[in-house]
Structures are given as C-alpha cells and as structure tokens.
Design a protein around this motif. Structure first.
Motif, short mmCIF file in Angstrom:
data_model
loop_
_atom_site.label_atom_id
_atom_site.label_comp_id
_atom_site.label_asym_id
_atom_site.label_seq_id
_atom_site.Cartn_x
_atom_site.Cartn_y
_atom_site.Cartn_z
N GLN A 21 58.29 74.41 63.05
CA GLN A 21 59.41 74.81 61.73
C GLN A 21 59.66 72.85 61.87
N THR A 22 59.87 71.86 60.15
CA THR A 22 59.79 71.25 60.26
C THR A 22 61.57 70.85 60.93
N TRP A 23 61.09 70.10 61.53
CA TRP A 23 61.99 69.01 62.15
C TRP A 23 63.16 67.75 61.48
N THR A 24 62.52 67.40 60.89
CA THR A 24 62.82 66.12 60.56
C THR A 24 62.06 65.69 59.22
N SER A 25 62.70 65.39 58.54
CA SER A 25 62.13 64.71 56.55
C SER A 25 62.88 63.00 56.43
N ALA A 26 62.39 63.37 55.18
CA ALA A 26 62.84 61.82 54.93
C ALA A 26 62.31 61.32 53.78
N THR A 27 62.21 59.99 53.02
CA THR A 27 61.92 59.86 51.79
C THR A 27 61.43 58.67 51.92
N ALA A 28 59.78 58.97 50.72
CA ALA A 28 59.45 58.07 50.33
C ALA A 28 58.65 57.72 49.30
N ALA A 29 58.44 56.04 49.34
CA ALA A 29 58.09 55.70 47.97
C ALA A 29 56.61 55.42 47.48
N VAL A 30 56.47 55.76 46.55
CA VAL A 30 55.15 56.03 45.65
C VAL A 30 54.98 55.33 45.04
N ALA A 31 54.16 55.27 44.54
CA ALA A 31 54.07 53.84 43.58
C ALA A 31 53.69 54.53 42.34
N GLY A 32 53.77 54.70 41.12
CA GLY A 32 53.45 55.43 39.76
C GLY A 32 54.83 56.35 39.72
N ILE A 33 55.55 57.05 41.03
CA ILE A 33 56.01 58.32 41.57
C ILE A 33 57.02 58.04 41.57
N GLY A 34 57.49 57.17 42.16
CA GLY A 34 59.08 56.58 42.55
C GLY A 34 59.32 57.77 44.44
N ALA A 35 60.47 57.97 44.77
CA ALA A 35 60.87 58.29 45.71
C ALA A 35 60.23 60.23 45.51
N ARG A 36 59.41 60.13 46.94
CA ARG A 36 58.93 60.84 47.46
C ARG A 36 59.40 61.91 48.95
N THR A 37 60.26 63.40 48.69
CA THR A 37 60.62 64.03 50.38
C THR A 37 59.60 63.87 51.08
N VAL A 38 59.11 63.83 51.98
CA VAL A 38 58.07 63.84 53.20
C VAL A 38 58.89 64.66 54.26
N ASP A 39 58.04 65.75 54.97
CA ASP A 39 59.03 66.21 55.88
C ASP A 39 58.21 66.51 56.96
N ALA A 40 58.03 66.71 58.57
CA ALA A 40 56.98 66.56 59.53
C ALA A 40 57.48 68.26 60.40
N ASP A 41 57.09 68.83 60.65
CA ASP A 41 57.14 69.82 61.58
C ASP A 41 56.68 69.94 62.61
N GLY A 42 56.92 70.21 63.57
CA GLY A 42 57.58 70.06 65.61
C GLY A 42 55.94 70.21 65.93
#
Length: 228
Positions: free
Chosen positions: A47-68
C-alpha cells in the motif's frame, strides 16, 4: 503401634493431559499469529506509505507517492521467510526447532524495525519526483505519511509473537515425522497370513502379489529346501 498408611499419590494423567492441552493451544496460537502476521505484512507493504509534492517544469506541483515495496522490500521478504520458518518448525525437532523458531522471531523483529524506519524515508519519493520531472536532482516537499507502515509493523509484531511462542513451547509440539520410524522410513504394516480354509483371503493375497501357498507352508512349519 500401627503403621501409618502411605499417602496416595495424585495421578499423573491429569497433569499430562493439561500439558498436552497447553501444547495444542500454544501451537494453534503460533500458527494463527504467524500466518496472520505474514499476510498483514505482505498486504500492507504493497500500500501507499508516503506521498509528497514534486515541482515539474511546465506543469507545476504534482503529487507523487511511494508504496512500501518502493520504500523498503525488507518487510515483505522477511514475511516470506517467516512463512517458510512457520512450516519448517514442524519438520525439525530438538536444536533444529529452536533455531527455526529463533529465525521466525527475528524475521518479525526485523520486519517491524524496517517498517518503522521506512515510514520516514524520502528516497523513494525523490526517485519518483526525478522520474516525473526529468530532473535527477529533483526533491519533494510536503511529506505526508499514511498508517500503512505502522500496520505493517503491527503484522510483524504478530510474527515476533509466534516466534516467541515457538521458542517457549515448541519442544512440546508434534512434528511432521511423527508417523515415521526413527530411521526415517515409513512403518511397514504387518499382514496376517492368508487362511487356506477361507478362499476369499487366498484371492486377496494373490491380488496383493503374495504367494498364499508359501505362507501356508511356512505357518505349518515346513521349511523351504535350499539348493546346494
């Protein structure tokens, strides 16, 4: 002066029955805890353990997540080891059972520790940010943790409890080889020789590939002659 009658001893059967009952209960508890804990670890680590925001050029902030599994593969791997140890604990006895029980307990402890440490890991999220942004130096902000790392740790503690039960009570548990002889070969059932007065027994002996006439001769005391 009359002799004092000896004090009757309490029968040992109730104590032995209570010991067998305790062994069965601890065995059932260890099986339940080990199987349930391993299942929880395997499911929760996906399952998803953590999530955060990444800055992507031309798109802006994007949510990324990582499972266990992306954060750490240790809990899932140790859960598989625990399942194997849970089965192996019944295939060995003596010192071998103690070693396998210790492996089961250590698997639970290691999975729990890896899960708690992985709850604060950012490396997997940074890798996800680098993939979505195309910048290998990209990092994430606004880290959010879910409860799944701690659920994984809870399942690992169940595995640890199963290992501790095996260490404490495993000496009284039955083994898979209980129906075999000490040498490891299965017990050969003994058959009564066919009765020549009962034709149905002669036919059954022939179906088994036996020689009922030889059995009859041997039973009557006629020793076979030897050549030479």
């Amino acid at each position: 002066m009359s002799a004092v009658p000896p004090t009757p001893r309490a029968p040992a059967e109730p104590a032995a029955r209570a010991a067998r009952g305790g062994g069965r209960r601890s065995l059932a508890a260890a099986l339940l805890l080990g199987a349930l804990g391993s299942t929880v670890v395997l499911i929760a680590s996906g399952q998803t353990w953590t999530s955060a925001t990444a800055a992507v050029a031309g798109i802006g902030a994007r949510t990324v997540d990582a499972d266990g599994q992306s954060v750490t593969g240790v809990p899932a791997a140790l859960a598989v080891v625990a399942l194997a140890a849970l089965v192996a604990v019944f295939a060995v006895r003596g010192a071998g059972r103690v070693l396998v029980s210790a492996l089961l307990a250590l698997s639970g402890a290691g999975a729990a520790l890896a899960s708690v440490l992985g709850a604060n890991d950012r490396a997997a999220l940074d890798e996800q940010a680098a993939q979505v942004s195309g910048d290998l130096a990209a990092t994430v902000t606004g880290l959010t943790r879910t409860a799944w790392p701690y659920v994984t740790a809870g399942g690992a503690l169940l595995i640890l409890a199963a290992g501790l039960l095996a260490l404490r009570f495993g000496g009284s548990w039955p083994g898979m080889g209980g129906k075999y002889e000490r040498a490891g070969s299965p017990r050969t059932p003994t058959r009564k020789p066919a009765d020549p007065e009962r034709p149905e027994e002669l036919w059954k002996a022939l179906d088994r590939g036996e020689d009922p006439t030889r059995e009859s001769d041997t039973r009557e005391g006629e020793a076979p002659t030897r050549e030479g």
